[in-house]
Design a protein around this motif. Structure first.
Motif, PDB file in Angstrom:
ATOM      1  N   VAL B  12       1.285  -1.346  -0.200  1.00  0.00           N
ATOM      2  CA  VAL B  12      -0.230  -0.216  -0.019  1.00  0.00           C
ATOM      3  C   VAL B  12       1.214   1.130   0.429  1.00  0.00           C
ATOM      4  O   VAL B  12       1.658   1.311   0.594  1.00  0.00           O
ATOM      5  N   ARG B  84      -2.950   6.876  -8.878  1.00  0.00           N
ATOM      6  CA  ARG B  84      -4.262   5.208  -8.350  1.00  0.00           C
ATOM      7  C   ARG B  84      -4.277   4.213  -9.284  1.00  0.00           C
ATOM      8  O   ARG B  84      -5.002   3.027  -8.658  1.00  0.00           O
ATOM      9  N   SER B  87      -2.832   0.795  -9.527  1.00  0.00           N
ATOM     10  CA  SER B  87      -3.783   0.097  -8.497  1.00  0.00           C
ATOM     11  C   SER B  87      -3.365  -1.306  -9.176  1.00  0.00           C
ATOM     12  O   SER B  87      -4.405  -1.491 -10.241  1.00  0.00           O
ATOM     13  N   ARG B 110      -0.703  -7.716  -5.065  1.00  0.00           N
ATOM     14  CA  ARG B 110      -1.400  -6.588  -5.245  1.00  0.00           C
ATOM     15  C   ARG B 110      -0.644  -5.075  -4.316  1.00  0.00           C
ATOM     16  O   ARG B 110      -0.678  -5.262  -3.203  1.00  0.00           O
ATOM     17  N   THR B 112      -1.907  -1.360  -4.320  1.00  0.00           N
ATOM     18  CA  THR B 112      -2.791  -0.613  -3.575  1.00  0.00           C
ATOM     19  C   THR B 112      -2.329   1.207  -4.168  1.00  0.00           C
ATOM     20  O   THR B 112      -1.539   1.086  -2.660  1.00  0.00           O
TER      21      THR B 112
END
Lengths: 112, 114
Positions: B12, B84, B87, B110, B112
């Motif tokens: 993240v 963004r 992501s 993953r 983000t």
């Protein structure tokens, strides 16, 4: 421009019956096609493939059919089992290049 | 035997930050690929290495994305000034050389971007 399309986002089948997953492509230069299976939080795993010089390839419960004139391939699973529940991706490769072009996937749910 | 591993499994970050994603291919696999899978879509090709060199980087979306494989084994995907829209799950795959060799995929990272 999507060169590989899987038009059914999901498919539900009863255990023991046949599952048929479909895939269409637009690029006539594709000469090798693959199916991958993906469980949540895991990478895709190779299932079965077919060269463009063939129209059928079989491996146990899995058979892939290729119709070049229609630019269509399908994956048949028979008999379907609950463990087959996953997302299935169709992929295609062109010539000597190794990159794969994937479809959007079909989520298969096999109900006990 | 060990498969393809990717670290971290989750990342993240904030918009504008720099991130690095790592891929450890299967030992002996000279070919390495990066793909990106956005939500509800199939994986999209980013870049392919044969040994240490990028044989095909046509899938990299813009110059914020860069990948290296300095010793022909581990690869790092680098994203500058994250947005963004970056992501997604970033997948790495490796294979033996040759056009009909199966690509083995890692579990993905993953990413983000907040």
């Amino acid at each position: 421009d999507q060169q590989v399309k899987q038009n059914s986002p999901s498919l539900s089948v009863q255990e023991g019956r046949i599952s048929i997953l479909n895939c269409d492509y637009t690029n006539s230069m594709f000469d090798y096609f693959l199916w991958y299976k993906k469980y949540p939080a895991e990478g895709p795993t190779f299932l079965i493939s077919i060269s463009s010089i063939k129209d059928k390839n079989e491996d146990g419960r899995f058979t892939v059919f290729l119709n070049k004139s229609a630019k269509h391939l399908s994956l048949h699973i028979v008999p379907s089992q609950p463990g087959d529940s996953a997302v299935y991706f169709c992929a295609a490769r062109r010539g000597a290049g190794n990159m794969l072009t994937f479809g959007g996937g079909t989520r298969l749910m096999v109900k006990p | 035997g060990a498969g393809v591993s990717q670290t971290p499994s989750n990342k993240v970050t904030e918009k504008g930050k720099y991130v690095e994603l790592r891929c450890d291919p299967i030992s002996g696999h000279t070919a390495l690929y990066w793909y990106r899978q956005s939500l509800g879509q199939g994986p999209e090709f980013l870049i392919y290495f044969q040994g240490t060199g990028a044989a095909d980087d046509s899938g990299l979306p813009n110059d914020r994305f860069f990948a290296v494989r300095p010793e022909g084994s581990v690869s790092t995907l680098k994203i500058q000034r994250t947005e963004r829209g970056d992501s997604a799950v970033y997948l790495c795959a490796s294979s033996l050389s040759g056009p009909n060799n199966e690509q083995f995929f890692g579990p993905g990272t993953r990413l983000t971007v907040l």
